[in-house]
Design an enzyme around this catalytic site. Structure first.
Site, PDB file in Angstrom:
ATOM      1  N   THR A   1       8.941   4.249  -6.629  1.00  0.00           N
ATOM      2  CA  THR A   1       8.696   3.819  -5.253  1.00  0.00           C
ATOM      3  C   THR A   1       9.884   4.205  -4.387  1.00  0.00           C
ATOM      4  OG1 THR A   1       9.704   1.657  -5.617  1.00  0.00           O
ATOM      5  CG2 THR A   1       7.345   1.854  -6.077  1.00  0.00           C
TER       6      THR A   1
ATOM      7  N   GLU B   1       1.902   2.572  -6.845  1.00  0.00           N
ATOM      8  CA  GLU B   1       1.358   1.757  -7.937  1.00  0.00           C
ATOM      9  C   GLU B   1      -0.123   2.003  -8.200  1.00  0.00           C
ATOM     10  OE1 GLU B   1       4.717  -0.732  -6.058  1.00  0.00           O
ATOM     11  OE2 GLU B   1       3.279   0.810  -5.459  1.00  0.00           O
TER      12      GLU B   1
ATOM     13  N   LYS C   1       5.384 -13.631  12.992  1.00  0.00           N
ATOM     14  CA  LYS C   1       4.851 -14.972  13.222  1.00  0.00           C
ATOM     15  C   LYS C   1       5.577 -15.587  14.413  1.00  0.00           C
ATOM     16  CE  LYS C   1       2.969 -18.934  10.820  1.00  0.00           C
ATOM     17  NZ  LYS C   1       2.765 -19.594   9.513  1.00  0.00           N
TER      18      LYS C   1
ATOM     19  N   TRP D   1       0.024 -15.296  14.214  1.00  0.00           N
ATOM     20  CA  TRP D   1       0.352 -14.010  13.612  1.00  0.00           C
ATOM     21  C   TRP D   1       0.134 -12.868  14.605  1.00  0.00           C
ATOM     22  CZ3 TRP D   1       3.116 -14.095   9.439  1.00  0.00           C
ATOM     23  CH2 TRP D   1       2.953 -15.113   8.501  1.00  0.00           C
TER      24      TRP D   1
END
Length: 534
Positions: A181, A327, A437, A442
């Protein structure tokens, strides 16, 4: 009962050789280009497999590749995996300390390196603990001067090797390749792919309602071969007999458009920064015949419906959204429209195409909220996307604690916060760490970015959260404008006012020259937060 037939990469290679020996591979080089066929490719892969054996490579050994998208890298993809060792594609844009970490962590035995990338490997070499040999890939007849030792010349090794090789019958669960990654936080994590996972991923990727690869295609993987195996395209295209067009190191809009015209490219794949560069190049008046280009596959991060519409209306170029991660091998979602959606009005169609799409065949998913409950398919409730299937990792390489953080009860928790609509189309709202937030509400930084990038003078926009004593967090927009633009912060705010909720309005719009990128071309919001958090 069916045969217990092993799913191996060598069957992809052999199919291309037997059925498509006349199909071309074109590779843009530093000193000279390479044009040959799958019929020529196969014996070179066999030669390379013999070279690996002569260099004392055993089954299971990790072999690092430090290379651009070119024909030698493609040969390594197949010679390493089909002979039973493990292809480890090294990200040449990682920080030096990360390059050293991933080579040592994977325990690479040999590194194959393109000549122009030698300085990076030479700098790292004194700290590499497992590398025994280096092979330089060059068009020149002699090796360049280098501090690496022992060192070999790729073409000379091949010239001395036999052009036949009996590839072994492996267990399909044998490790075939690995990638790390890009790690915006902490050290990169390793993901190992098996023959079985690559085989099934390539099969799914080629399906009509995914990428729809066929022998008729000429495919340009702009996405680097060191990044999640170029989204699996080198394997899928070889298997399907598609012409491969490998762009080398020069990825300017001019170079890519010239290549697409010259080689009759029907599909190109890459990240938004590539496509926005090409859009600006074409918008400046550059002319190319791109009529054979069926679609552009966009991954890594989203492009907005405004951008999708602009590509199509101005230049006749269709963008296909796909989604995945290291992944997941990587393809998980693809935004192929359903047949009856063709009757929808234009705005509805573009809104749908801007989503990451539906789950590809072969995988399972669930979207869960903070309480672990699955969200409704209404396009409004947000939750974390979780996936499982035969090409989803079950663990990080030698990282049990980090594995436990993301892989739970057989599900990979992606950290991507999404909604799913009644049609099963998923829209990424944000990475969990990037969701803002504010006052208990949100705010999707991705949605806000896409709205800002609909402004005709905006090239790029990245939105981050900055601390606020009253609201906890507030959005801040970092915006890159077209050259010569006089647009101001207030102009951007005025543009947003009728388009977003009041509490979504950024507290600050910072006009900047360039948004920092990760090694694979995504916006580096960590760097922006470090710069602007105060």
């Amino acid at each position: 009962m069916m045969m217990n037939h092993q799913l191996l990469i060598k069957t992809m290679l052999e199919r291309a050789y037997k059925l498509f020996p006349k199909k071309e591979i074109f590779s843009r080089g530093l000193d000279r280009d390479m044009r040959y066929t799958y019929g020529d490719f196969y014996p070179r892969v066999c030669k390379l497999a013999n070279v690996l054996q002569a260099l004392d490579v055993k089954q299971g050994d990790k072999i690092g590749t430090f290379a651009w998208n070119n024909h030698r890298h493609l040969e390594l993809y197949f010679a390493i995996t089909c002979s039973g060792s493990v292809l480890h594609t090294l990200n040449l844009r990682l920080f030096p300390e990360h390059v050293i970490h991933v080579i040592n962590h994977a325990e690479d035995k040999i590194i194959f390196v393109d000549e122009d990338l030698l300085p990076i490997v030479e700098k790292a070499a004194p700290q590499l603990t497992t590398v025994e040999k280096y092979v330089i890939m060059t068009d020149k007849d002699e090796l360049p001067e280098t501090s690496l030792s022992p060192v070999y010349h790729y073409e000379k090794l091949l010239a001395e090797a036999a052009d036949t090789y009996d590839f072994p019958d492996l267990d399909e669960n044998t490790p075939a390749a690995m990638c790390y990654t890009t790690a915006t936080t902490g050290l990169p994590k390793g993901v190992t792919y098996t023959h079985r996972s690559i085989y099934l991923h390539s099969l799914a990727e080629s399906l009509p309602d995914v990428l729809g690869l066929s022998e008729r295609d000429a495919v340009l993987p702009v996405v680097p071969m060191f990044h999640v195996l170029a989204w699996g395209l080198p394997f899928s295209c070889t298997w399907m007999g598609s012409k491969l067009v490998l762009p080398g190191r020069v990825l300017t809009p001019e170079a890519l458009c010239t290549l697409m015209e010259q080689e009759g490219v029907t599909m190109a794949a890459g990240v938004p920064t590539i496509w926005m560069g090409i859009y600006q190049h074409l918008d400046s008046g550059a002319k190319y015949d791109l009529s054979k280009l069926r679609y552009i596959v966009n991954g890594g991060s989203a492009v907005s419906k405004t951008q999708i519409a602009a590509f199509e209306k101005k230049f006749g170029l269709s963008i296909l959204h796909a989604y995945g991660m290291t992944e997941t091998s990587p393809v998980v979602l693809c935004s192929t429209m359903k047949s009856y959606m063709e009757d929808w009005d234009e705005e509805e169609q573009y809104a749908m195409r801007a989503k990451q799409g539906v789950l590809v065949p072969g995988l399972e998913m669930k979207i869960v909220n903070d309480e672990g409950e699955e969200v409704a398919w209404n396009g409004k409730e947000m939750g974390e996307l979780c996936v499982r299937g035969p090409w989803i990792t079950s663990e990080y390489y030698k990282e049990p604690e980090r594995s436990a953080e993301n892989i739970k009860d057989g599900w990979l928790y992606t950290n991507d916060i999404v909604t799913i609509d009644e049609e099963g189309f998923i829209l990424i709202q944000d990475r969990a760490k990037d969701l803002i937030k504010s006052g208990g509400e949100w705010i999707s930084s991705v949605d806000l970015e896409n709205t800002i990038m609909a402004h005709p003078e905006v090239v790029e926009a990245a939105v981050i959260a900055v601390p606020d004593p009253k609201w906890q967090e507030r959005p801040m927009a970092c915006v890159v404008l077209k050259d010569g633009s006089n647009v101001t912060e207030q102009d951007i705010l005025d543009f947003l006012k009728p388009k977003v909720a009041r509490y979504w309005m950024p507290d600050k719009v910072q006009i900047i020259g360039e948004i920092p990128k990760t090694s694979v071309g995504k916006f580096n919001k960590k760097a922006l937060r470090e710069t602007y958090a105060k």
